[in-house]
Design an enzyme around this catalytic site. Structure first.
Site, short mmCIF file in Angstrom:
data_model
loop_
_atom_site.label_atom_id
_atom_site.label_comp_id
_atom_site.label_asym_id
_atom_site.label_seq_id
_atom_site.Cartn_x
_atom_site.Cartn_y
_atom_site.Cartn_z
N ALA A 1 44.77 44.71 39.85
CA ALA A 1 45.80 43.74 40.23
C ALA A 1 46.94 44.48 40.93
O ALA A 1 46.99 45.71 40.90
CB ALA A 1 46.34 43.03 39.00
N LYS A 2 47.81 43.77 41.57
CA LYS A 2 49.02 44.37 42.15
C LYS A 2 50.03 43.25 42.36
O LYS A 2 49.66 42.10 42.59
CB LYS A 2 48.68 45.01 43.51
CG LYS A 2 49.67 46.06 43.93
CD LYS A 2 49.36 47.36 43.22
CE LYS A 2 50.20 48.50 43.72
NZ LYS A 2 49.74 49.78 43.16
N GLY A 3 51.30 43.60 42.32
CA GLY A 3 52.31 42.57 42.54
C GLY A 3 53.62 43.17 42.94
O GLY A 3 53.73 44.39 43.10
#
Ligand code: NAD
Length: 417
Positions: free
Chosen positions: A109-111
């Site tokens: 994931a990444k944000g």
């Protein structure tokens, strides 16, 4: 054709697409199965705000959850003005392949928030971090999606998010990694990526019969990863002859003492001017005569413009995507060995996994235990990738991508996604 004057991000995305296309073709993964492996599971966009003096300021926040077939989503949070959904999508995917390659039970994931954190004071940053966490609460969780620091965020931001999440879920240290040690952070997390790079560089150097005391090392970037890599390499007996940061580089044929470089950087804010060294530009630094070159700063720093001029025998990609695909072809043709980013800088996420494990068990490990486990797992991963590369007669990057994608694909199939 990507070149140094083209936008680095375009070169980067093109490079990632190229390596993935090649791996998918080799694995004969096509059509819907390919689509399933490349698509995000979920993409969330939120608006967050803080109250400035008499004014309300709003920002866009993102979280891309790419794949969780092998375990909870895992990935960093970036605070930077350029953060956007496309970039988060690409980085979330990279996390999926990294966690699969090092074989830890996480997905990718990444944000982040499209904001310049340098423009905000601590009160504003805290408000923004906590609002982001509130809005992400429905999709994150200690067994769902675990956050970590990235560019523009740090242990303090993780501590604010932990505090916010704990208000409604109880004290859940495992919701974030990379937090302060006082709140359950992992001993050695800060240096884990750089030490891992040094460990793998040493392993790869031995494979091509380089002797530490006779090998010259050049490192671009002297931040978290670059400085700890330098400390690790110097500790193993290598001679560091070139170092650089954003302000420029320094060169000393007889070697640079890393503790003095760190002290000079601390005092002056730059490496240039370090006693006993001559100044050198970042471009010149990459082309120095040396045995090992470690790009630890930027993406796309080695392109087809300078690949022919690289003199190293071994390149260890501490930064993410520092070599474009066209430069990669040129370097391979010239017989230069590359330890790819996917493998070289995986020590960071491995230490994050150890932090999560310690938090779930409520049982902290000491520094030596963390480093011992880190080195053991990295050595094993290197061995598997290297053997696969030999067996298939491909370079380590191709082998690493194939192994990672195959593991994710197998998990997707047995789970019946
Ligand atoms: P950092 O911000 O601590 O350090 C970056 C360094 O690069 C600094 O010394 C900076 O001066 C230098 N730099 C910036 N622009 C430059 C330029 N134009 N030319 C030369 N040097 C320049 O960042 P970091 O955490 O050390 O990360 C470095 C790289 O490693 C990034 O690509 C990052 O994505 C990657 N990475 C970091 C981690 C981690 O755990 N920190 C994990 C995996 C990958």
């Amino acid at each position: 054709m990507p070149s140094s004057h083209l936008d680095k991000k375009c070169a980067c995305q093109e490079t990632q697409r190229y390596f993935l296309d090649r791996a998918f073709a080799r694995l004969k993964l096509k059509g819907a199965q390919r689509e399933l492996l490349l698509s995000s599971f979920r993409e969330m966009r939120v608006t967050v705000h803080h109250n400035g003096e008499n004014t309300l300021h709003t920002f866009q926040g993102y979280r891309v959850q790419h794949n969780h077939a092998r375990g909870p989503f895992k990935g960093g949070l970036r605070f930077h003005p350029d953060v956007n959904m496309g970039e988060m999508r690409a980085l979330a995917q990279l996390m999926t392949w990294k966690t699969a390659l090092v074989d830890i039970p996480f997905g990718g994931a990444k944000g982040g928030i499209a904001v310049d954190p340098g423009q905000l004071n601590d009160t504003e940053l805290e408000a923004l971090s906590k609002r982001f966490c509130q809005k992400m609460a429905p999709i994150i969780g200690v067994h769902d999606d675990i956050l970590a620091p990235d560019i523009g965020t740090n242990p303090q931001v993780m501590a604010w998010m932990l505090d916010e999440y704990s208000k409604t879920h109880g004290f859940r240290t495992a919701i974030v990694t990379g937090k302060p040690v006082e709140l359950g952070g992992c001993a050695g997390r800060l240096e884990a990526t750089g030490y891992g790079v040094a460990h793998l560089a040493h392993t790869a150097a031995a494979e091509i019969s380089l002797i530490p005391e006779q090998s010259r090392v050049v490192i671009q970037g002297f931040g978290n990863v670059g400085s700890h890599t330098a400390i690790g390499m110097a500790g193993k007996g290598y001679k560091i002859i070139g170092l650089s940061d954003v302000r420029g580089g320094v060169f000393a044929e007889d070697g640079i003492q890393i503790d003095r470089a760190l002290a000079h950087l601390h005092e002056t804010g730059a490496l240039v001017g370090l006693d006993g060294t001559s100044p050198i530009s970042n471009d010149e630094l990459l082309e120095l005569s040396c045995e090992i070159l470690i790009p630890a700063a930027l993406e796309a720093s080695i392109t087809c413009d300078n690949a022919e001029a690289i003199q190293a025998r071994l390149i260890v990609e501490a930064a993410n995507m520092p070599v474009t695909h066209l430069a990669d072809e040129c370097l391979q043709r010239r017989g230069i060995v590359i330890v790819p980013d996917l493998l070289a800088n995986v020590g960071g996420v491995l230490a994050s996994y150890y932090e999560w494990v310690q938090n779930l068990q409520q049982f902290p490990w000491d520094y030596e235990t963390v480093l011992r486990r880190l080195e053991k797992r990295l050595s094993r991963t290197y061995e598997i990738v290297s053997e696969l590369a030999l067996e298939r007669q491909v370079d380590m990057r191709t082998a690493a991508y194939e192994l990672a994608i195959r593991r994710v694909d197998q998990a997707v199939r047995v789970r019946g996604f």
